[in-house]
Design a protein around this motif. Structure first.
Motif: not given
Length: 110
Positions: A23, A27, A48, A52, A55, A57, A60, A63-64
């Motif tokens: 991941s 990203l 975002r 996302m 990528s 993903i 959230k 992602y963060h």
């Protein structure tokens, strides 16, 4: 900025870093694509939802988490925007100068 040297150095750095998972790599490559689209100018403004999507993903939270991990591990400099109308800023750090020749030939495994 040398595209090939940068990505080669990135993958060498990732190979040595046991905290990075797929991941994080996905990203980073999405952020690299945004940087490429902005002609390698820093900082690059990101969305975002777009990052996302690129990528792949879907969470959230993941992602963060990955974004913060990449920042704290020295892959990027993440400057969040808490304004919903303004994108967050990411400074992509140049790894092209960090490439070191080990003198050994490495082979890709099948």
């Amino acid at each position: 900025m040398n595209y090939i040297k940068h990505l080669t150095a990135f993958y060498e750095k990732v190979a040595q870093d046991n905290t990075v998972n797929p991941s994080h790599i996905s990203l980073y490559l999405a952020l690299f694509q945004f940087w490429n689209f902005s002609r390698f100018r820093n900082p690059v403004s990101i969305s975002r939802d777009e990052v996302m999507r690129i990528s792949k993903i879907r969470s959230k939270a993941i992602y963060h988490k990955c974004l913060k991990n990449l920042h704290s591990s020295g892959y990027i400099d993440y400057q969040p925007s808490y304004n919903p109308f303004q994108g967050s800023q990411v400074v992509m750090l140049d790894f092209g100068g960090e490439l070191k020749c080990s003198g050994k030939k490495t082979r890709m495994r099948k």
